[in-house]
Design a protein around this motif. Structure first.
Motif, PDB file in Angstrom:
ATOM      1  N   HIS A  58      -0.308   5.042  -7.375  1.00  0.00           N
ATOM      2  CA  HIS A  58      -1.731   5.214  -7.090  1.00  0.00           C
ATOM      3  C   HIS A  58      -1.946   6.521  -6.324  1.00  0.00           C
ATOM      4  O   HIS A  58      -2.401   6.527  -5.175  1.00  0.00           O
ATOM      5  CB  HIS A  58      -2.290   4.033  -6.287  1.00  0.00           C
ATOM      6  N   HIS A 113      -4.478   4.897 -12.652  1.00  0.00           N
ATOM      7  CA  HIS A 113      -4.622   3.927 -11.569  1.00  0.00           C
ATOM      8  C   HIS A 113      -4.824   2.524 -12.121  1.00  0.00           C
ATOM      9  O   HIS A 113      -5.088   2.337 -13.303  1.00  0.00           O
ATOM     10  CB  HIS A 113      -5.850   4.297 -10.712  1.00  0.00           C
ATOM     11  N   CYS A 144      -5.719   6.093  -1.289  1.00  0.00           N
ATOM     12  CA  CYS A 144      -4.652   5.878  -2.262  1.00  0.00           C
ATOM     13  C   CYS A 144      -3.478   6.797  -1.949  1.00  0.00           C
ATOM     14  O   CYS A 144      -3.637   7.870  -1.353  1.00  0.00           O
ATOM     15  CB  CYS A 144      -5.146   6.162  -3.676  1.00  0.00           C
ATOM     16  N   HIS A 203     -10.289   0.040  -5.259  1.00  0.00           N
ATOM     17  CA  HIS A 203      -9.013  -0.637  -5.032  1.00  0.00           C
ATOM     18  C   HIS A 203      -9.101  -1.768  -4.012  1.00  0.00           C
ATOM     19  O   HIS A 203      -8.093  -2.428  -3.750  1.00  0.00           O
ATOM     20  CB  HIS A 203      -7.959   0.375  -4.562  1.00  0.00           C
TER      21      HIS A 203
END
Length: 701
Positions: free
Chosen positions: A445, A463, A440, A434
């Protein structure tokens, strides 16, 4: 002296070869790493042109998937397969199972994948043979009816197109050369079908799928042929009446065997073969290569023992001499070698026995020391082997794969696909996937590690990840917990599937479905769609409103049950016309659930969707037109009655007019007669007789 001279010549040749190589233009230009060209030999039972059209996209797919490699399709006739392997002309082969069995044993060819065919939305990696004749041949219903008939096939080495059928004939006690009036091979499967169609042969043999493909291509009409099915003596007539055996969707007359294998020659290195195998197994069924090739992808190599059993039973190909050599013949021909081997074996046995005795004495003093070293080396080798095996397994996965520390979020192990998408050992998982500085969280997410901590069970989340180019991709993340002996979460296995295209496709399908539903709702009339058996599969709301039936009731009603009397027969005939000729229209009264009749103008069009045939159409209420026609007819009748009345009145007036004219003529004639009489009597005054006069003049005047 002679050996030294030979050694000098060898060294000189090596130096000259090296000089030529290093001074060659290709080396000077640095072309060593140029693209390598590979030739794929493909058996072409329907001819080179169709072969290239079917498989060129597959070669292009491999060229795109494998770096520094270019692939070319080489169509092969039946007579060219073995020679091409013998002369080392090809790198890969895609041939029928019978040819593969020979190539495997004679030339060391190895299968790396098996082809999966597709039909009616189903995929399979088996096939067989089809025996067929013309539909009007009532004298041919089973294999025994072939005696005295003319039979045609593609080639005697065609596995599905002849060999498997020959096995069925042999089991029936039939010999083609003895029982048939003629047996010809055309070289192409399409020519076999045409020969039967044009009455040049009584019976034809092709592999499964040929009749269906030629029907879809518009080359033949399936209903003109009859497939002979000896297992249970079933006879399949026409494409609409085919009864498929279990899940296999193609008509067939024989047992089923493994499909075509994709194999490498012994000269292709294992690394390249592995790349080709991975590329083929990763191909999606909707890829252009699979669509143009008419198949559903590839599967791991299957067992071809049934093919070997078939060839052994028929004693053809590599098994032509199977079972013919006896032990006596073997001993008579090779007895010197057998005797020498026996003497050598006895001598070696004695020597081994002596050596083992001596070694046993020596090994006792070294056994204790060697045991520890041996066990240590075995343990080290096992660990190394397991590590290499684990790396091979992980790298063979086509999706990113991580092992993450449950406390630090650091990636402790990753396969090459994970590294290619930005993840490396030592980095945190959220930084690798990410490009973030914190773990996350949130609804969009969610962290799979947090989910596992809460539930203690595997977690699946969706995601948005970033690849190495910074492109955002939608992925489905799977997390699997790893606990220590005390049940504490120490690591998590994480792997992900890229579902970007799947989500886009789902969104497109949803939009298309909404558009279609809106279009159906906006139609002013009724819409309907049903199968050749008369089962409704789709309709609009107006259809339910007009008929007054529920959704469940419509699904059980046959279309002809919505009409009565002559309309029912007329509609049934128009439905039959649609499925035979493609389209038709009709005017009939729709009968609702409460018995109300409403005149409708109905249309029908034959369509094929995902290999299935349907009738779709729309209907429009024509009651206003019917009422207008009735008013027009009534007005016409009233006008005609008025015209008849006017005609009768005119005839009466004409008769009255004619009567008056006759009266005037008689009065004039009477005037002339009276005047003539007066003149005869000597009267000088004449009488002027007019229509209004009602008496004669005075006699005095």
């Amino acid at each position: 002296m002679k050996k030294r001279k030979v050694l000098h010549l060898f060294c000189l040749g090596t130096l000259l070869g090296s000089a030529v190589f290093f001074l060659s233009p290709s080396f000077v230009r640095g072309d060593i790493d140029d693209v390598k060209h590979y030739r794929i030999g493909v058996l072409a039972p329907r001819g080179p042109e169709i072969c290239l059209k079917q498989w060129s996209n597959t070669a292009q797919y491999l060229s795109e998937k494998i770096k520094n490699a270019d692939f070319e399709i080489v169509p092969l006739q039946f007579s060219e397969v073995l020679d091409s392997a013998k002369n080392e002309k090809l790198d890969f082969f895609l041939v029928n199972p019978a040819f593969y069995a020979e190539l495997e044993i004679l030339y060391g060819v190895q299968r790396i994948a098996t082809l999966k065919d597709a039909e009616k939305g189903k995929s399979f990696f088996i096939y067989g043979g089809v025996i067929f004749t013309r539909a009007d041949r009532e004298d041919i219903r089973k294999l025994e009816d072939f005696r005295g008939k003319q039979v045609v096939a593609a080639d005697e080495k065609a596995f599905g197109g002849w060999i498997v059928v020959l096995r069925e004939l042999k089991r029936k006690g039939m010999d083609p050369r003895r029982d048939f009036s003629g047996l010809n091979f055309t070289g192409l499967q399409d020519e076999v079908v045409y020969a039967v169609r044009d009455r040049k042969a009584d019976v034809g043999v092709v592999r499964t799928g040929v009749l269906e493909v030629m029907t879809r291509e518009g080359k033949i009409d399936f209903e003109n042929f009859k497939v002979i099915y000896p297992h249970g003596e079933h006879v399949y007539m026409g494409l609409m009446d085919v009864r498929y055996v279990e899940s296999f969707p193609l008509v067939h007359s024989t047992n089923l065997y493994p499909g075509w294998p994709f194999a490498k020659s012994q000269y292709v290195d294992n690394e390249t073969a592995e790349k080709v195998a991975v590329a083929l197994l990763s191909m999606e069924p909707d890829h252009m290569a699979a669509i143009t090739g008419g198949y559903a992808g590839w599967t791991v190599p299957v067992n071809y023992q049934s093919v070997h059993d078939c060839l052994k039973e028929l004693r053809i190909g590599i098994y032509r001499d199977f079972g013919k050599v006896t032990l006596r013949d073997l001993f008579r021909q090779y007895w010197p070698w057998i005797l020498a081997i026996m003497v050598l074996f006895v001598s070696l046995s004695i020597a081994v026995f002596i050596v083992l005795g001596l070694n046993r004495i020596l090994s006792r003093s070294r056994k204790k020391l060697e045991i520890e070293n041996t066990e240590r080396r075995k343990a080290e080798a096992k660990i190394q082997s397991e590590k290499e095996f684990l790396n091979d397994v992980l790298n063979s996965l086509t999706h990113p794969f991580y092992v993450i520390d449950a406390n630090t979020y650091e990636v402790v192990l990753a396969n090459k696909h994970a590294k290619g998408s930005g993840g490396l050992e030592g980095r945190t998982c959220y930084a690798a996937t990410h490009q973030a500085d914190t773990p996350c969280g949130g609804k969009e997410h969610g962290c799979p590690l947090d989910e596992i901590r809460k539930t203690g069970r595997p977690a699946v989340l969706e995601h948005r990840h970033f690849n190495s180019e910074g492109e955002e991709r939608f992925v489905e993340v799977h997390g699997y917990p790893i606990f220590d002996a005390e049940g504490k979460l120490i690591q998590m296995i994480e792997y992900s599937h890229d579902i970007t295209e799947q989500k886009r496709a789902q969104e497109d399908l949803l939009r298309e479905k909404e558009i279609n539903e809106s279009m159906l709702k906006s139609l002013p009339g009724v819409f309907y769609m049903f199968t050749p058996e008369g089962r409704f599969v789709r309709w609009n709301k107006n259809f339910e409103t007009v008929l007054g039936y529920s959704t469940e009731e419509i699904a059980k009603i046959h279309p002809t049950e919505l009409f009565e009397g002559n309309d029912q027969k007329l509609v049934a005939e128009r439905i039959r016309q649609v499925f035979l000729q493609g389209e038709a229209t009709v005017e009939a009264d729709l009968v609702s659930k409460d018995g109300k009749k409403t005149p409708y103008y109905l249309t029908g069009l034959r369509v094929r969707i995902l290999g299935e045939t349907y009738l779709i159409g729309v209907g429009f209420d024509i009651i206003d037109r019917r009422q207008a026609q009735l008013k027009e007819k009534k007005l016409f009748e009233e006008t005609r009655a008025l015209a008849e009345a006017e005609k009768r009145k005119s005839e009466k007036l004409e008769r009255a007019h004619n009567l008056m004219i006759g009266r005037e003529e008689r009065m004039i004639q009477l005037k002339h007669e009276v005047n003539a009489l007066l003149e005869a009597l000597g009267k000088t005054k004449k009488y002027d007789l007019r229509p209004s006069d009602n008496q004669l003049p005075d006699s005095k005047g």
